[in-house]
Every structure is written in C-alpha cells, then in structure tokens.
Design a protein around this motif. Structure first.
Motif, short mmCIF file in Angstrom:
data_model
loop_
_atom_site.label_atom_id
_atom_site.label_comp_id
_atom_site.label_asym_id
_atom_site.label_seq_id
_atom_site.Cartn_x
_atom_site.Cartn_y
_atom_site.Cartn_z
N ASN A 19 0.83 -1.20 0.00
CA ASN A 19 0.00 0.00 0.00
C ASN A 19 0.87 1.26 0.00
OD1 ASN A 19 -2.59 1.40 0.20
ND2 ASN A 19 -2.00 1.88 2.30
N ALA A 20 1.93 1.24 0.82
CA ALA A 20 2.83 2.39 0.88
C ALA A 20 3.54 2.60 -0.46
CB ALA A 20 3.86 2.20 1.99
N GLU A 21 3.99 1.51 -1.08
CA GLU A 21 4.67 1.62 -2.37
C GLU A 21 3.71 2.11 -3.45
OE1 GLU A 21 6.18 -2.30 -2.99
OE2 GLU A 21 8.00 -1.96 -1.80
N PHE A 22 2.49 1.60 -3.44
CA PHE A 22 1.49 2.03 -4.41
C PHE A 22 1.26 3.54 -4.31
CE2 PHE A 22 -2.84 3.21 -5.42
CZ PHE A 22 -3.05 2.63 -6.66
N LEU A 23 1.05 4.02 -3.08
CA LEU A 23 0.78 5.44 -2.89
C LEU A 23 1.97 6.29 -3.29
CD1 LEU A 23 -1.12 5.30 0.53
CD2 LEU A 23 -2.10 5.83 -1.72
N ASP A 24 3.18 5.81 -3.03
CA ASP A 24 4.37 6.56 -3.42
C ASP A 24 4.47 6.70 -4.94
OD1 ASP A 24 5.18 7.07 -0.86
OD2 ASP A 24 6.59 5.40 -0.75
N VAL A 25 4.22 5.59 -5.65
CA VAL A 25 4.26 5.64 -7.12
C VAL A 25 3.18 6.57 -7.64
CG1 VAL A 25 3.97 4.31 -9.25
CG2 VAL A 25 5.26 3.33 -7.33
N LEU A 26 1.98 6.45 -7.11
CA LEU A 26 0.88 7.29 -7.56
C LEU A 26 1.17 8.76 -7.28
CD1 LEU A 26 -2.00 7.16 -8.77
CD2 LEU A 26 -2.87 7.11 -6.43
N HIS A 27 1.75 9.04 -6.12
CA HIS A 27 2.01 10.42 -5.73
C HIS A 27 3.04 11.09 -6.64
CE1 HIS A 27 1.80 13.80 -3.04
NE2 HIS A 27 3.09 13.76 -2.78
#
Length: 233
Positions: free
Chosen positions: A82-90
C-alpha cells in the motif's frame, strides 16, 4: 429566492456537490494501473490491464489485493504494498479531468456549494489538490486519516455534518460503486461518472444514474434533486 442561469446547472435553490477525487476530478486511471503493476508483482501478483482493474477494483483495497494475488496477503505485505502504491501514484503528475475548473466556476456562479471527499490519505490529497488551483472553489477537503476504510459512508456522513449540509440536498459525484452506496446510506443523491476506476457495466448494476462527463453528472444530479424537492421527497 431563485437562481437564474442560461445553462442546466442552475437550480430553483442551491445544492451541495460532494466531489470524489481519484478517477473523478483527477484523471488517473492509467496512473492507478501503473502504480499497481509496479507493486503487485512484488507479492506474487500478476500485471494487470486497465479493463481488469476497472472490473475488479473494490473497497476495501486490501480485499482487492487479495483477489488479484489469489490469496490472503499478510499484514506486512499489505503495509508495504500500500505504501509503495501510494508513493508511485504520488509521483505521477496530477491531471484534472478536462473542463473541471470551468464547470466548478459555473456551479459556484449558479449558487451551489462544493466540497471534496476522498478515501485517499488526507495530507497527500491536500498536496495534490493544491497543485491544481481549485482549492479555493471547495468549502472543505477531507481525505482519510487512518487505515483504508471498508466504506465511504461514515466519512460522507461526517463530511456533510461538518459542513452543516442536509443529506437530502447533497449530490455525490463519483466513479465507483462505493460512492453510490455511501450516498444511498446517508440519504444523498449520487451520479456516477463512467470514465473512472469502475467500468460502466459494473456501475450500471448499482441502479444509480450514470454520466459520460462530469458536466452531465452535475446536470443530472441537480435535476434529480430539484425533482425530489418539488415532490417533497
């Protein structure tokens, strides 16, 4: 007092529009697919295409991951993914859907109030909205402050209460089944945009009005609320 306008977004009395962010105001379906494909294979999941994402995406998001991987993922896997997903999206550029600002300006000129409610992390949401220049058109911006939610309904109820808005005069414009369920649970009207994170076929199953553009969604929702007011519902 009535509000007169030359378009179809001027009601007999003002309403409150609650906008969704991801997939609705922010045009980021491709960003979500790219972010998921950058993180899901790390826990044994497949790469997916846009059609698969739109067909399977669901709240809670952890359950969505379970479905894609084909097993129940661990707490550690979920937290990291979840943290990696949000970082990529951000890191992806924030792109507003075409015509959003002009539509919001027209809605404000017609006497309507507007706010933003998302299940995206609150601080990230504020940062993303700030880059678009539409923050001044929104009375309130709320994202989530804890773990990913199982439903948007409690957040919507709290959002409207904080604004002092009666649910019966609120229009939710979103792109997912959860937007429709949340609106129904609190007594608001929802119109769903078909170009977002859920496919039009899935959205049709909810029995909620659909629209191909955000302007059409606003016009349909305003008409529905005016009809509801006129019939005393």
């Amino acid at each position: 007092m009535t509000h007169r306008t030359t378009n179809n977004i001027g009601p007999t009395s003002p309403i409150h529009l609650v906008w969704d962010w991801n997939g609705t105001m922010r045009d980021d379906l491709d960003d979500h697919v790219a972010a998921l494909n950058a993180t899901l294979p790390r826990i044994g999941g497949p790469r997916i295409d846009t059609a698969t994402y739109r067909a399977l995406h669901a709240v809670p998001i952890r359950g969505f991951y379970d479905a894609l991987v084909g097993r129940t993922i661990t707490d550690e896997e979920w937290s990291r993914s979840n943290a990696e997903f949000l970082d990529v999206l951000h890191r992806r550029p924030v792109r507003l859907r075409s015509g959003v600002r002009q539509l919001m300006l027209g809605l404000r000129a017609a006497g309507h109030r507007q706010s933003l409610l998302s299940l995206a992390p609150h601080e990230r949401l504020l940062t993303e909205v700030a880059t678009t220049g539409i923050g001044g058109l929104l009375e309130r911006i709320d994202g989530r402050t804890g773990e990913p939610a199982h439903s948007k309904a409690p957040a919507l109820a709290a959002h409207l209460a904080a604004l002092g808005v009666e649910p019966g005069r609120a229009l939710v414009i979103g792109d997912s089944l959860d937007d429709a369920v949340a609106a129904q649970e609190v007594g608001a009207v929802a119109v769903l945009h078909t170009g977002g994170l859920h496919s039009a076929e899935r959205l049709a199953a909810a029995g909620t009005p659909l629209a191909g553009t955000l302007r059409e969604a606003a016009e349909r929702g305003i008409a529905l609320l005016n009809t509801r007011q006129g019939t005393g519902r």
